[in-house]
Design a protein around this motif. Structure first.
Motif, PDB file in Angstrom:
ATOM      1  N   ASP A 131       0.852  -1.185   0.000  1.00  0.00           N
ATOM      2  CA  ASP A 131       0.000   0.000   0.000  1.00  0.00           C
ATOM      3  C   ASP A 131       0.880   1.225   0.000  1.00  0.00           C
ATOM      4  OD1 ASP A 131      -2.068   1.799   0.199  1.00  0.00           O
ATOM      5  OD2 ASP A 131      -2.337   1.529   2.349  1.00  0.00           O
ATOM      6  N   ASP A 132       0.888   1.943  -1.112  1.00  0.00           N
ATOM      7  CA  ASP A 132       1.674   3.182  -1.165  1.00  0.00           C
ATOM      8  C   ASP A 132       0.762   4.392  -1.151  1.00  0.00           C
ATOM      9  OD1 ASP A 132       0.555   2.906  -3.639  1.00  0.00           O
ATOM     10  OD2 ASP A 132       2.359   3.393  -4.767  1.00  0.00           O
ATOM     11  N   GLY A 133      -0.425   4.248  -0.611  1.00  0.00           N
ATOM     12  CA  GLY A 133      -1.406   5.324  -0.591  1.00  0.00           C
ATOM     13  C   GLY A 133      -1.263   6.278   0.574  1.00  0.00           C
ATOM     14  N   LEU A 134      -0.088   6.364   1.185  1.00  0.00           N
ATOM     15  CA  LEU A 134       0.111   7.266   2.310  1.00  0.00           C
ATOM     16  C   LEU A 134       0.145   8.697   1.810  1.00  0.00           C
ATOM     17  CD1 LEU A 134       0.709   7.465   5.354  1.00  0.00           C
ATOM     18  CD2 LEU A 134       3.120   7.429   4.763  1.00  0.00           C
ATOM     19  N   PRO A 135      -0.783   9.540   2.263  1.00  0.00           N
ATOM     20  CA  PRO A 135      -0.780  10.928   1.791  1.00  0.00           C
ATOM     21  C   PRO A 135       0.375  11.696   2.447  1.00  0.00           C
ATOM     22  CG  PRO A 135      -2.517  10.585   3.411  1.00  0.00           C
ATOM     23  CD  PRO A 135      -1.872   9.257   3.179  1.00  0.00           C
ATOM     24  N   VAL A 136       1.305  12.130   1.621  1.00  0.00           N
ATOM     25  CA  VAL A 136       2.470  12.862   2.100  1.00  0.00           C
ATOM     26  C   VAL A 136       2.400  14.283   1.568  1.00  0.00           C
ATOM     27  CG1 VAL A 136       5.005  12.926   2.095  1.00  0.00           C
ATOM     28  CG2 VAL A 136       3.832  10.745   2.127  1.00  0.00           C
ATOM     29  N   TRP A 137       2.744  15.235   2.392  1.00  0.00           N
ATOM     30  CA  TRP A 137       2.720  16.623   1.996  1.00  0.00           C
ATOM     31  C   TRP A 137       3.770  16.868   0.934  1.00  0.00           C
ATOM     32  CZ3 TRP A 137       5.879  21.035   3.831  1.00  0.00           C
ATOM     33  CH2 TRP A 137       5.347  22.277   3.417  1.00  0.00           C
TER      34      TRP A 137
END
Length: 141
Positions: A131-137
């Motif tokens: 899962d690479d769906g981590l919302p990063v600024w």
């Protein structure tokens, strides 16, 4: 009667506050210690169960190995048998479940009653979902 004595009560405010704070601090530390002991007990029980499950699976895998060395071929599809690189050699692989999330994977090379262990390892059961769906600024607002 000319001289009046002034009566002043003893100063209990500071010492009472200090005693209340000390009792409160000791109570909090006691509760923290109790929760740590309970967490350590749960961790110890979980580790004991994990070790027991692993050795039960290991025992079952050893029994399957003994049957294969004795020349028995399983009737079910639990063991995959393929021809080896040389004459009289077979490659056997099978999986023994350890828990819901782990399994013992075994791969062997058999030549008659001689054997070589190619893999005997605990591995995660099932597929791993990346899962690479981590919302990063991204630097913009």
């Amino acid at each position: 009667m000319g001289k009046k004595e002034q009566f002043s009560p003893p100063a209990l405010g500071g010492s009472s506050l200090l005693v209340v704070f000390a009792v409160l601090a000791l109570t909090v530390f006691a509760l923290l210690s109790l929760s740590t002991v309970r967490a350590d007990a749960r961790l110890g029980d979980t580790a004991t169960q994990a070790v027991s499950d692993y050795y039960a699976a290991d025992c079952q895998a050893q029994e399957t190995l003994a049957r294969l060395r004795a020349g028995e071929r399983p009737k079910n599809n639990a063991v995959t048998i393929t021809p080896g690189e040389t004459e009289g050699e077979v490659l056997c692989s099978y999986v023994v479940p350890i828990s819901d999330t782990q399994e013992l994977q075994v791969k062997l090379r058999l030549r008659g009653t001689d054997y070589t262990v190619l893999r005997w390892a605990a591995a995660p059961a099932g597929e791993w979902d990346y899962d690479d769906g981590l919302p990063v600024w991204d630097g913009e607002s």
